[in-house]
Design a protein around this motif. Sequence first.
Motif, PDB file in Angstrom:
ATOM      1  N   ASN A 247       0.878  -1.286   0.045  1.00  0.00           N
ATOM      2  CA  ASN A 247       0.043  -0.077   0.059  1.00  0.00           C
ATOM      3  C   ASN A 247       0.775   1.276   0.060  1.00  0.00           C
ATOM      4  N   LEU A 248       1.800   1.293   0.965  1.00  0.00           N
ATOM      5  CA  LEU A 248       2.732   2.478   0.893  1.00  0.00           C
ATOM      6  C   LEU A 248       3.568   2.523  -0.323  1.00  0.00           C
ATOM      7  N   ARG A 249       4.138   1.575  -1.053  1.00  0.00           N
ATOM      8  CA  ARG A 249       4.692   1.480  -1.925  1.00  0.00           C
ATOM      9  C   ARG A 249       3.953   2.233  -3.284  1.00  0.00           C
ATOM     10  N   GLN A 250       2.662   1.645  -3.215  1.00  0.00           N
ATOM     11  CA  GLN A 250       1.933   2.065  -4.443  1.00  0.00           C
ATOM     12  C   GLN A 250       1.182   3.700  -4.290  1.00  0.00           C
ATOM     13  N   ALA A 251       1.161   4.126  -2.839  1.00  0.00           N
ATOM     14  CA  ALA A 251       1.009   5.376  -2.628  1.00  0.00           C
ATOM     15  C   ALA A 251       2.092   6.162  -3.011  1.00  0.00           C
ATOM     16  N   LYS A 252       3.078   5.822  -2.757  1.00  0.00           N
ATOM     17  CA  LYS A 252       4.336   6.687  -3.228  1.00  0.00           C
ATOM     18  C   LYS A 252       4.479   6.697  -4.642  1.00  0.00           C
ATOM     19  N   ILE A 253       4.266   5.571  -5.197  1.00  0.00           N
ATOM     20  CA  ILE A 253       4.459   5.468  -6.658  1.00  0.00           C
ATOM     21  C   ILE A 253       3.469   6.501  -7.583  1.00  0.00           C
ATOM     22  N   SER A 254       2.243   6.449  -6.937  1.00  0.00           N
ATOM     23  CA  SER A 254       1.264   7.101  -7.451  1.00  0.00           C
ATOM     24  C   SER A 254       1.525   9.000  -7.584  1.00  0.00           C
ATOM     25  N   ILE A 255       1.897   9.064  -5.922  1.00  0.00           N
ATOM     26  CA  ILE A 255       2.216  10.662  -5.773  1.00  0.00           C
ATOM     27  C   ILE A 255       3.421  10.743  -6.624  1.00  0.00           C
ATOM     28  N   SER A 270      -2.095   5.016 -11.881  1.00  0.00           N
ATOM     29  CA  SER A 270      -1.896   4.129 -10.471  1.00  0.00           C
ATOM     30  C   SER A 270      -3.367   3.893 -10.203  1.00  0.00           C
ATOM     31  N   ASN A 271      -4.109   5.078 -10.031  1.00  0.00           N
ATOM     32  CA  ASN A 271      -5.709   4.882  -9.617  1.00  0.00           C
ATOM     33  C   ASN A 271      -6.487   3.992 -10.687  1.00  0.00           C
ATOM     34  N   HIS A 272      -6.472   4.361 -11.887  1.00  0.00           N
ATOM     35  CA  HIS A 272      -7.435   3.702 -12.977  1.00  0.00           C
ATOM     36  C   HIS A 272      -6.810   2.190 -13.313  1.00  0.00           C
ATOM     37  N   LEU A 273      -5.828   1.982 -13.078  1.00  0.00           N
ATOM     38  CA  LEU A 273      -5.317   0.568 -13.467  1.00  0.00           C
ATOM     39  C   LEU A 273      -5.317  -0.069 -12.045  1.00  0.00           C
ATOM     40  N   LYS A 274      -5.892   0.384 -11.011  1.00  0.00           N
ATOM     41  CA  LYS A 274      -6.069  -0.250  -9.675  1.00  0.00           C
ATOM     42  C   LYS A 274      -4.772  -0.758  -9.120  1.00  0.00           C
ATOM     43  N   TYR A 275      -3.710  -0.035  -9.125  1.00  0.00           N
ATOM     44  CA  TYR A 275      -2.266  -0.379  -8.500  1.00  0.00           C
ATOM     45  C   TYR A 275      -2.634   0.471  -7.274  1.00  0.00           C
ATOM     46  N   LEU A 276      -3.082   1.644  -6.929  1.00  0.00           N
ATOM     47  CA  LEU A 276      -3.444   2.081  -5.816  1.00  0.00           C
ATOM     48  C   LEU A 276      -4.752   1.113  -5.145  1.00  0.00           C
ATOM     49  N   PRO A 277      -4.491   0.662  -3.872  1.00  0.00           N
ATOM     50  CA  PRO A 277      -5.574  -0.134  -3.203  1.00  0.00           C
ATOM     51  C   PRO A 277      -6.925   0.253  -3.405  1.00  0.00           C
ATOM     52  N   GLN A 278      -7.783  -0.504  -3.976  1.00  0.00           N
ATOM     53  CA  GLN A 278      -9.320   0.132  -4.374  1.00  0.00           C
ATOM     54  C   GLN A 278      -9.858   0.433  -3.236  1.00  0.00           C
ATOM     55  N   ALA A 279      -9.599  -0.423  -2.211  1.00  0.00           N
ATOM     56  CA  ALA A 279     -10.674  -0.356  -1.100  1.00  0.00           C
ATOM     57  C   ALA A 279     -10.642   0.726  -0.352  1.00  0.00           C
TER      58      ALA A 279
END
Lengths: 391, 591
Positions: A247-255, A270-279
């Motif tokens: 989660n943290l890794r993906q948060a940092k990647i999208s930012i 990151s958001n639209h391809l669902k890498y950022l945790p969808q929940a």
Amino acid sequence: MRGWWKRLDWLALAVTIVLIAIGTIAIRSAGYARVETVFHGMWISNLMTAGFGLVLYFLIALTDYRKALGFVALPAYVVSLLLLVAVLIFGAEQFGGRRWLWFFQPSEVAKLCVIVLTAVLFGAARSRVAGVRTTFCGFLLAGALVGVPALLILAEPDLGTALTLVPSVLVMFLAAGVWRKGLVTIVLVGGLAALAVLGAVYEAERPGVPAARREKILRYVPLKAHQLKRVRVFLFPEEDRLGAGYNLRQAKISIGSGGFSGKGIGKGESNHLKYLPQAISMNDFIFCVWAEETGYVGSAVLLALFGLLLLRGCRTAFRATDGEGRLLALGVTALIFAHVYVNIAMSVGIVPITGLPLPFISSGRTFLIVVLCGLGLIQSVNIHREEKKHD
Amino acid sequence: MSAGERESCRVSRVACLVVAVIVAAGLLQLAFRLRELQVDDAAEYGYASARQSIRRVQIGGTRGRILDRRGVLLADNRPSLSVACRPAVFQRRTWEATVDAIEAAISNAARTVGRPSPLSRKTIRRHVNQTLAMPLAVWLDIGVDELARFSERANEHPGFFVLETEERIYPQGSLAAHLVGMVGRDRGEATEGDEKYNFFSPELRGRAGLEHYYNSFLRGVSGERKVLVDARGFAIREWVVSEPRKGLDLRLTLDSNLQRTVELQLRGLSGACAVVDPRNGDVLALASAPGFNPNEFVPVLRSELYSRYSSDPRKPLLNRAVGGAYAPGSTFKPVIALAALTAGVPAELTYDCTGVFRLGQMRLRCASRWGHGSLDMRHALMKSCNPYFCNLGLDIGTNAIQVAASAFGFGEKTGIDFGIDMSGTVPDADWKMRMYGEKWFLGDVAQMSIGQGMLLVSPLQMALAAGAIGTGFRVTPRLKADLPVARTPLPFKAENLAVVREGMRLVVAGDGESRGTGWRGGVGVPVSVSGKTGTAEIGRGATRRKNTWFIAYAPSEAPTVALALIVENGESGGVTAAPKAAEILREAFRK
């Protein structure tokens, strides 16, 4: 009441409306990334909630806090305590906790009630408590005031919400002069305890520590398994990118991948391809969605808007003519700041991940209404500042 | 503000300033941290984002064709259509449910296409697990009817589409099948230089023969497609980054007309034939019987077909011309003769043949039951006299034979540009001790002198040896037309070579009672032929068989064609192999 529009903080209102607009855009982006079509229309419900919240905002702003709160504060506090008990019994189980009662989260309501009651008890000139506030007795009262709802929220369990309540109320106690020696000691002890826990986890989870020693240290650390995991991710963010650190890794990647100017609204990959945790992309990680799509420009604008809103809150507190108003403005400002800071800081890896909404931007309806009510109280302090003279 | 008011406002104003400072400091800290992420490290995170969401897919180039020396197509490409589906259309919450959805959609589409689903659930699951971003090819190489049926109702099957690919076709059918080889479809392993890709288009790859040996020459240069995938790996969007380039055509030295004649001569038999140009090493024909039709292996090699071929006792998949190891029999006698001449034995030396050669307990019979009487080296070659060469071999010894044999390249690879190149065996005392743990007896020398025993050669080696005797040069055979010619002179004196050439000319040329064993090898050939017959006996008693040989070069004076032909289980070299060689030579010298 006459001329209230002259005393209304128009800048704070404008900033509030812009923040609601930004939140709606971010929720729309996050919602469309979801597979479930229910979330595609989430931004509309957010707008409707905001509209309802703004109505409450004006109703509260136009009411003289000094007259109304004396009657409302205590019953509201008691009701919120009952709701907190009710949620533990009847609440729907979700994500390993009971936080929801029907359509709202009692813990968010309780925070505002605590702030209001604290302001009334420790700020109002008429209050009998005000006289004993600097004594140990006042300190005990203050502790009970916060402690009971905080323990109930912790029982849900919702550590994050309980933790944001503490600093905002602490600020109010300190400002009101509640038994300073004791408070300062407690703050220091609490801070040291937190540091000790962090240090212990670091010592135990450091690479190369034998399992036996790790077990031995962790036995004394008062954290649950999922909390321990989050602290571990915070301390060692590069480990386990696909597991707990995902989660943290993906948060940092999208930012980070948003870069300076962002990828464009509605185009965050990151958001639209669902890498950022969808929940949690619509709630706890909504800042990532905004930061990815609008880049550093967008995140700086968002920070500036929050800064403006919070500093206007401080200004209102500073200019308040009575203790009640000053405490109200300070408490609400501190509460919003705690949310803004912790939410963004966890997304960028400064603090461990805790489930906290970002005011205006996250899609939580209860919290949006609570925040707007709180800001309405600040406006009430603005509008009714001078009225005592004419009484 | 009055004193009373100040009294009533007991809450510290300083606290407001402190909170303002904390707010400003906290937000500034966040701003600095965000600057770090979004400005300083933006490139790094952008790369991480691309790396996790973009898959690089290799696209294979069109495979080059294979042509004979005159431009006749031996391997070509034809367009092929397949029905494929995109897994992303069928995504469900769980992987099992996704596999279910794909399976259901395929069996639904199967009714439209009119062919049952060829994919097992296991295959679909493997595709979902490993190559999710790629389309799943379901029905390969569909026919016109199937295409029409599917296209008509394609909109009823969302997620399915017609995939255009290419398939290999061998226009000449089974002609030179062992040589041309076959291709197979790859399932995603990296070829040299393509390690950077995540996925590979199912590409044709040479599995046997020249298709295999020259695979990297034929396969062209890969292009690249990028696929944007979501967190679960489903393809969202794709675009071509670079187009593939077509592979090069492979021009052979092979003569398809001659090859056809050779294969006709071997039809129904087990055997092999190599025809080379002894001047430059061009392989004019290289055939092995029985054969197969490589078109049967397109688009996929079906396992029942493969097991039928591979379990056939006649071994149709074996390329006997380069991979067969045979005792050369009497065709080895010219080498013995050269070894003897080099050792100083005069060509005029005579031995008396009584029809049988005795050495201790061993008896080796001659082709002539009553013996040839007294004959010299030329006539011993002409009549293929066994006792003569046994005696000769015993006189000069193993070492001299070995030296001569290695001068022709026996016991080592020919160096042909082909995957199979049997080196054969030229045995000696060490070799026998190593392999069998037995001593090297005089009997072994005698056996070797008549090309039997443990001596093993391939038909191509024999053809090259025949050519080398004719030209005096040893050449490296070549199948690809533009390879450089590699020739080395034989280490034999010209007069010694002349004796052997004279002997080999007599084998074919003789007349009437005085004709040689291979006279049938020259019948109807417009140029003079020199050759040597061979009949190698294998096994004993009930399993006793004879492999019949004929080697030749022509024209005798300045050879342009050399061949070696072997027919398994024949009658004798002169009767079985020589007439077939004559047919082949007639075609080679047809005006």
